[in-house]
Design a protein around this motif. Sequence first.
Motif, PDB file in Angstrom:
ATOM      1  N   UNK A 150       0.826  -1.208   0.000  1.00  0.00           N
ATOM      2  CA  UNK A 150       0.000   0.000   0.000  1.00  0.00           C
ATOM      3  C   UNK A 150       0.858   1.254   0.000  1.00  0.00           C
ATOM      4  N   UNK A 151       1.982   1.171   0.701  1.00  0.00           N
ATOM      5  CA  UNK A 151       2.894   2.326   0.751  1.00  0.00           C
ATOM      6  C   UNK A 151       3.483   2.588  -0.632  1.00  0.00           C
ATOM      7  N   UNK A 152       3.806   1.506  -1.340  1.00  0.00           N
ATOM      8  CA  UNK A 152       4.369   1.662  -2.692  1.00  0.00           C
ATOM      9  C   UNK A 152       3.340   2.332  -3.592  1.00  0.00           C
ATOM     10  N   UNK A 153       2.095   1.836  -3.554  1.00  0.00           N
ATOM     11  CA  UNK A 153       1.043   2.431  -4.391  1.00  0.00           C
ATOM     12  C   UNK A 153       0.827   3.900  -4.021  1.00  0.00           C
ATOM     13  N   UNK A 154       0.846   4.163  -2.730  1.00  0.00           N
ATOM     14  CA  UNK A 154       0.617   5.536  -2.272  1.00  0.00           C
ATOM     15  C   UNK A 154       1.741   6.465  -2.764  1.00  0.00           C
ATOM     16  N   UNK A 155       2.979   5.993  -2.645  1.00  0.00           N
ATOM     17  CA  UNK A 155       4.105   6.824  -3.105  1.00  0.00           C
ATOM     18  C   UNK A 155       4.038   7.027  -4.617  1.00  0.00           C
ATOM     19  N   UNK A 156       3.688   5.968  -5.324  1.00  0.00           N
ATOM     20  CA  UNK A 156       3.580   6.094  -6.786  1.00  0.00           C
ATOM     21  C   UNK A 156       2.513   7.123  -7.151  1.00  0.00           C
ATOM     22  N   UNK A 157       1.384   7.022  -6.471  1.00  0.00           N
ATOM     23  CA  UNK A 157       0.271   7.920  -6.766  1.00  0.00           C
ATOM     24  C   UNK A 157       0.659   9.379  -6.508  1.00  0.00           C
ATOM     25  N   UNK A 158       1.226   9.632  -5.333  1.00  0.00           N
ATOM     26  CA  UNK A 158       1.571  11.017  -4.980  1.00  0.00           C
ATOM     27  C   UNK A 158       2.696  11.548  -5.865  1.00  0.00           C
ATOM     28  N   UNK A 159       3.671  10.687  -6.156  1.00  0.00           N
ATOM     29  CA  UNK A 159       4.788  11.146  -6.988  1.00  0.00           C
ATOM     30  C   UNK A 159       4.307  11.469  -8.404  1.00  0.00           C
ATOM     31  N   UNK A 160       3.461  10.615  -8.957  1.00  0.00           N
ATOM     32  CA  UNK A 160       2.958  10.882 -10.305  1.00  0.00           C
ATOM     33  C   UNK A 160       2.103  12.139 -10.312  1.00  0.00           C
ATOM     34  N   UNK A 161       1.307  12.302  -9.254  1.00  0.00           N
ATOM     35  CA  UNK A 161       0.458  13.488  -9.198  1.00  0.00           C
ATOM     36  C   UNK A 161       1.325  14.745  -9.151  1.00  0.00           C
ATOM     37  N   UNK A 162       2.404  14.680  -8.371  1.00  0.00           N
ATOM     38  CA  UNK A 162       3.296  15.834  -8.279  1.00  0.00           C
ATOM     39  C   UNK A 162       3.959  16.120  -9.618  1.00  0.00           C
ATOM     40  N   UNK A 163       4.354  15.085 -10.315  1.00  0.00           N
ATOM     41  CA  UNK A 163       5.006  15.280 -11.608  1.00  0.00           C
ATOM     42  C   UNK A 163       4.032  15.852 -12.637  1.00  0.00           C
ATOM     43  N   UNK A 164       2.820  15.314 -12.623  1.00  0.00           N
ATOM     44  CA  UNK A 164       1.835  15.841 -13.584  1.00  0.00           C
ATOM     45  C   UNK A 164       1.487  17.280 -13.245  1.00  0.00           C
ATOM     46  N   UNK A 165       1.419  17.552 -11.946  1.00  0.00           N
ATOM     47  CA  UNK A 165       1.070  18.906 -11.526  1.00  0.00           C
ATOM     48  C   UNK A 165       2.132  19.903 -11.966  1.00  0.00           C
ATOM     49  N   UNK A 166       3.365  19.414 -12.052  1.00  0.00           N
ATOM     50  CA  UNK A 166       4.451  20.310 -12.463  1.00  0.00           C
ATOM     51  C   UNK A 166       4.247  20.821 -13.875  1.00  0.00           C
ATOM     52  N   UNK A 167       3.485  20.075 -14.653  1.00  0.00           N
ATOM     53  CA  UNK A 167       3.216  20.510 -16.030  1.00  0.00           C
ATOM     54  C   UNK A 167       2.140  21.580 -16.059  1.00  0.00           C
TER      55      UNK A 167
END
Lengths: 225, 188
Positions: free
Chosen positions: B158-175
């Motif tokens: 669950x921690x892996x999924x959570x980190x993936x989700x937040x990291x991807x969201x942050x990267x997309x948000x950077x755009x």
Amino acid sequence: MTTERDPGTRIVLSWLREETHENAERVLLRVLDEVDTTPQRRSWWPAWRTSPMNTYAKLIAAAAAVLVVAAVGYQFLPRSGGIGGPPTIAPSPSPTLLAAGTFRAQGFEVVLDAAGGASGVTGSMIVTDRSRNFTVDLECTRTTDAGLIWIGGDVTESANWSDAPKGSRAAIVFKRGTPVQAVFVFQMAEPRSASCQAFFDDMIAIGGEPVGALVPIIGTVELGP
Amino acid sequence: MLRMRGVDTELVRRAKHGDREAFGLVAADLATRFLAVSRRILRDIDLAEDATQQALVAIWRDLPHLRDPARFDAWSYRLLVRACYAEGRRARQWSPNLRILPADEPSESRGLDAIIHRDQLETAFRRLSVDHRTVLVLHHYADIPAERIAQILDVPIGTVHSRLHHAMRAMRAALDADARPAAAEATR
């Protein structure tokens, strides 16, 4: 949930997966240089589980100890002899007691019977844990500067015990005291040492004396002089 | 993309028993992969080389402790991730101004948008914690499934999924300049 259909996600993934051309040759050469002078860490006394004895087991052990004492005492009772006293039997040279007893060490049942000294050891050690066991044909002993008594030999029988396969070398190391402490030592890496004494030398050279790994035994072991 | 593939188990077994030649072959097999992964996590080639070296030497040193050579891949990645964490901490401590990862020639068009995207993504990625960078790189670059990443990092899946989700969201948000707060969230 992100999907690769999302344009933003697609851009991010494309950026993450961009190919770059790393040349690992330099780092590989550095690694191989360092490895040449770096010894491997070999732990040779495994992290055993310790299973504390329950009350019932303690009662059985106590009862067994009482029986042993009674049996030994019986042997020393004066016997009635005929006229002229009991026949005299010339004493035959008996090997010196090195270590003997039935006890638990590191959670395992041990039956040990070792006699002899620095010039050679005879006897065996049988270690049992539920569905696995191994037997050591004892060959040699050493008392080290740290005061530890090493008794070791060849594993001649082994069932389901991966650390002590048949043909490997194994030892038990004791520290005198109340209670006596002990630890098992296995030669977990090849090649097998050339002799029983060389096995002790190799183990001490690799990991030093296993002082920190010693644990109190449960039961009794009689250690020779 | 890099794909995780198994190292020859027989070589691992020989190296485990002290065979330096076998270890040399194992290290040669791993070095390029490790360098590529650590470079993406750390965004610095010197740090990545140090992390790769540290991990490979640790593999040699601790290999006798690995009971099951079949688990070598996950175990070796764990040592690499540890080395990346160590280098990441060292970099923060001694060298706050990391060099930008030099980009190779992109295969697609190099329009102004693409360049802007790269700068934004680079900046956003550097803002991520090493924890978040690691799961992004292991999953999306090294192509390691989340279950395996959980084993490597020794965290719940669950921690892996959570980190993936937040990291991807942050990267997309950077755009999207309007979504900066989301980018900051994953850096916590």
